[in-house]
Design a protein around this motif. Structure first.
Motif, mmCIF file in Angstrom:
data_model
loop_
_atom_site.group_PDB
_atom_site.id
_atom_site.type_symbol
_atom_site.label_atom_id
_atom_site.label_comp_id
_atom_site.label_asym_id
_atom_site.label_seq_id
_atom_site.Cartn_x
_atom_site.Cartn_y
_atom_site.Cartn_z
ATOM 1 N N LYS A 81 0.832 -1.203 0.000
ATOM 2 C CA LYS A 81 0.000 0.000 0.000
ATOM 3 C C LYS A 81 0.871 1.260 0.000
ATOM 4 O O LYS A 81 0.605 2.225 -0.712
ATOM 5 C CB LYS A 81 -0.932 -0.007 1.206
ATOM 6 N N TYR A 82 1.926 1.228 0.786
ATOM 7 C CA TYR A 82 2.863 2.358 0.853
ATOM 8 C C TYR A 82 3.534 2.570 -0.505
ATOM 9 O O TYR A 82 3.640 3.701 -0.998
ATOM 10 C CB TYR A 82 3.908 2.087 1.929
ATOM 11 N N ALA A 83 3.986 1.481 -1.126
ATOM 12 C CA ALA A 83 4.633 1.582 -2.433
ATOM 13 C C ALA A 83 3.658 2.122 -3.479
ATOM 14 O O ALA A 83 4.017 2.951 -4.314
ATOM 15 C CB ALA A 83 5.173 0.218 -2.866
ATOM 16 N N GLY A 84 2.415 1.648 -3.419
ATOM 17 C CA GLY A 84 1.421 2.134 -4.372
ATOM 18 C C GLY A 84 1.141 3.609 -4.212
ATOM 19 O O GLY A 84 0.983 4.341 -5.197
ATOM 20 N N ALA A 85 1.071 4.076 -2.954
ATOM 21 C CA ALA A 85 0.800 5.490 -2.708
ATOM 22 C C ALA A 85 1.928 6.370 -3.226
ATOM 23 O O ALA A 85 1.696 7.510 -3.643
ATOM 24 C CB ALA A 85 0.604 5.721 -1.209
ATOM 25 N N ARG A 86 3.147 5.853 -3.228
ATOM 26 C CA ARG A 86 4.284 6.623 -3.726
ATOM 27 C C ARG A 86 4.489 6.436 -5.222
ATOM 28 O O ARG A 86 5.379 7.068 -5.800
ATOM 29 C CB ARG A 86 5.563 6.206 -2.998
ATOM 30 N N GLY A 87 3.709 5.577 -5.844
ATOM 31 C CA GLY A 87 3.863 5.347 -7.278
ATOM 32 C C GLY A 87 5.069 4.508 -7.631
ATOM 33 O O GLY A 87 5.559 4.571 -8.766
ATOM 34 N N VAL A 88 5.553 3.707 -6.682
ATOM 35 C CA VAL A 88 6.711 2.847 -6.951
ATOM 36 C C VAL A 88 6.268 1.709 -7.876
ATOM 37 O O VAL A 88 5.338 0.972 -7.542
ATOM 38 C CB VAL A 88 7.293 2.277 -5.639
ATOM 39 N N PRO A 89 6.922 1.515 -9.026
ATOM 40 C CA PRO A 89 6.422 0.535 -9.995
ATOM 41 C C PRO A 89 6.722 -0.924 -9.650
ATOM 42 O O PRO A 89 5.985 -1.813 -10.048
ATOM 43 C CB PRO A 89 7.120 0.932 -11.301
ATOM 44 N N SER A 147 0.655 -4.247 -12.900
ATOM 45 C CA SER A 147 -0.047 -5.400 -13.452
ATOM 46 C C SER A 147 -0.415 -6.417 -12.377
ATOM 47 O O SER A 147 -1.293 -7.255 -12.583
ATOM 48 C CB SER A 147 0.829 -6.089 -14.507
ATOM 49 N N GLY A 148 0.277 -6.362 -11.241
ATOM 50 C CA GLY A 148 0.036 -7.331 -10.175
ATOM 51 C C GLY A 148 0.818 -8.618 -10.348
ATOM 52 O O GLY A 148 0.779 -9.497 -9.485
ATOM 53 N N GLU A 149 1.548 -8.762 -11.464
ATOM 54 C CA GLU A 149 2.323 -9.980 -11.719
ATOM 55 C C GLU A 149 3.512 -10.061 -10.761
ATOM 56 O O GLU A 149 4.130 -9.049 -10.430
ATOM 57 C CB GLU A 149 2.834 -9.999 -13.159
ATOM 58 N N GLN A 150 3.840 -11.282 -10.361
ATOM 59 C CA GLN A 150 4.969 -11.498 -9.458
ATOM 60 C C GLN A 150 5.845 -12.586 -10.047
ATOM 61 O O GLN A 150 5.358 -13.652 -10.420
ATOM 62 C CB GLN A 150 4.475 -11.887 -8.063
ATOM 63 N N THR A 151 7.156 -12.315 -10.156
ATOM 64 C CA THR A 151 8.087 -13.229 -10.815
ATOM 65 C C THR A 151 9.271 -13.504 -9.894
ATOM 66 O O THR A 151 9.892 -12.567 -9.389
ATOM 67 C CB THR A 151 8.601 -12.623 -12.141
ATOM 68 N N ALA A 152 9.597 -14.788 -9.685
ATOM 69 C CA ALA A 152 10.760 -15.171 -8.889
ATOM 70 C C ALA A 152 11.949 -15.396 -9.806
ATOM 71 O O ALA A 152 11.808 -15.904 -10.928
ATOM 72 C CB ALA A 152 10.466 -16.436 -8.081
ATOM 73 N N MET A 153 13.148 -14.996 -9.314
ATOM 74 C CA MET A 153 14.360 -15.124 -10.140
ATOM 75 C C MET A 153 15.572 -15.073 -9.230
ATOM 76 O O MET A 153 15.473 -14.632 -8.067
ATOM 77 C CB MET A 153 14.432 -13.990 -11.161
ATOM 78 N N PRO A 154 16.743 -15.533 -9.726
ATOM 79 C CA PRO A 154 17.980 -15.376 -8.939
ATOM 80 C C PRO A 154 18.203 -13.894 -8.633
ATOM 81 O O PRO A 154 17.924 -13.019 -9.464
ATOM 82 C CB PRO A 154 19.063 -15.930 -9.863
#
Length: 454
Positions: free
Chosen positions: A392-400, A422-429
């Motif tokens: 919520k904090y990140a969204g309020a600041r517009g953090v992508p 987009s709400g997508e979440q991706t795991a990676m090294p």
């Protein structure tokens, strides 16, 4: 009881979003100025008061912010310093002071605040920035053409496509005032009043003329010219106006050369001869110019030739021409029209690293450092908290993007990147996270990009 937290009247505080918009415009202005060969200059915020007094006409003198003598001289109530009123007079002082150190043709730009002791109205301020460029040492109309091309390039890069550049000549106005019967000693007063024609109308200008002691018959003759002639007209038609042809042929020739020299530039098709353009400052001597935008009152900037100003400090005339863009006005219009690119209007942070629990602080700081080394702007949420609140904090600041390192990710040496749009979440090294975010941001910026200006 505590005092007001409002800034002083006529001044403003600039919050982060404001700074980003301002910096975007300044960066474009500086880049174009430098591409035209202009060099940077800065001068002190205040000058000796005698440097400024008498350079702007009677009305300008009243708007100079004076600084009282200090210390043991405070009781005198006298002023010996003043905040700079514009950037042109300080430039003239610099040219006189460093004449042996500057090149024969000195081209400088200056982006700094100036101060006017004016009564603040909507959209006007007592402290504001000017973005000046000036060329010293040449009478050639090439100077005017280059300046007009530079400011036109700037506006096009910023996204303006509905502006025109009004062009006139002080010698034409002098000819008009002479024919109307305005005495030479009242010319500056008449020009200050005439400069307000588009703001207060014919009747308002007539009242100002009268208040400044200009005889009624001279007022009528002067304003009758604008009643009988189109204010904006092609240059060729000016030679058919008797008073212009007889008294100001050199001015007509000068304007014709400027127009011809701009034909191959971005300013070429935007020039308009405007006989009502006066530019109220008293130091102008030749061509004068101002930028107008369709359906907007006021201008985005203006300038002209001032071949006598440097001589006030040097003892001999030095040709000069300059232009000042109104940073505040440009920003206001661009904001109202939503003209700023998404990257400017958006967040100052590319990605935020969440803090899963207190034991994960070191991992969060380490990941943030790795992402910064990868070229990203990174913030770290400072306290362990529920992920929902951190999102919520990140969204309020517009953090992508948000980086998540929970117990499972830590065990696998991975990081999960959540795209907040987009709400997508991706795991990676973890060592691939910076490149992933850069690629995603580049692709999204390309999708959002507006077609470039011609």
């Amino acid at each position: 009881m505590s005092g007001s937290t409002q800034p002083a009247r006529g001044t403003r505080d600039f919050l982060p979003d404001d700074i980003r918009r301002r910096q975007h415009v300044i960066d474009v202005v500086r880049d174009v100025y430098e591409h035209y060969g202009f060099e940077p200059l800065e001068t002190p915020a205040f000058e000796n008061i005698e440097t400024l007094l008498g350079k702007y006409g009677e009305e300008g003198n009243k708007l100079i912010f004076k600084i009282l003598k200090r210390g043991e001289h405070e009781h005198t109530g006298e002023a010996d310093l003043a905040l700079r009123y514009d950037l042109t007079v300080p430039l003239a002082r610099v040219v006189a002071q460093y004449q042996n150190d500057l090149p024969k043709f000195f081209k400088r730009y200056q982006i700094q605040p100036v101060w006017r002791a004016d009564r603040p109205a909507r959209g006007r301020f007592r402290e504001f920035y000017q973005c000046d460029l000036d060329a010293i040492g040449s009478t050639s109309p090439t100077v005017e053409a280059e300046i007009l091309a530079a400011v036109s390039d700037i506006l096009l890069r910023l996204g303006f496509d509905d502006f025109s550049i009004r062009l006139n000549h002080r010698q034409l106005l002098t000819g008009l005032l002479n024919v109307a019967g305005v005495s030479a000693r009242l010319h500056n007063d008449a020009l200050v009043a005439l400069d307000k024609l588009d703001k207060i109308g014919r009747d308002g200008v007539a009242k100002e003329f009268a208040a400044r002691g200009i005889p009624g018959d001279a007022v009528e003759k002067c304003l009758a010219f604008f009643d009988a002639n189109e204010v904006e007209q092609p240059l060729d038609t000016l030679t058919r106006i008797e008073w212009v042809f007889e008294r100001a042929e050199p001015a007509i020739d000068n304007l014709r050369q400027i127009i011809a020299l701009t034909e191959g530039t971005s300013a070429g098709k935007r020039l308009r001869i405007d006989l009502s353009l006066a530019r109220g400052l008293s130091y102008y001597t030749g061509a004068i110019m101002e930028i107008s935008v369709a359906q907007l009152a006021g201008s985005l900037g203006g300038g002209g030739r001032y071949d006598n100003l440097v001589g006030m400090f040097l003892g001999r005339d030095v040709p000069a021409c300059g232009f000042s863009l109104g940073l505040e006005r440009i920003i206001v219009v661009m904001t109202e029209r939503t003209m700023f690119p998404p990257a400017v209007a958006g967040s100052a942070v590319d990605i935020m690293v969440t803090l899963w629990n207190e034991n994960g602080r070191a991992d969060a700081v380490r990941l943030a450092s790795d992402l910064r080394r990868g070229g990203l702007r990174v913030d770290v949420y400072p306290e362990a908290d529920k992920l929902g609140k951190q999102f919520k904090y990140a969204g309020a600041r517009g953090v992508p993007f948000v980086a998540i390192v929970g117990d499972d990710e830590r065990a696998r040496g991975e990081v999960a990147i959540k795209d907040m749009r987009s709400g997508e979440q991706t795991a990676m090294p973890a060592d691939q996270a910076a490149g992933f975010v850069r690629r995603k941001a580049t692709a999204e910026n390309a999708d959002n990009a507006e077609p470039s200006q011609p």
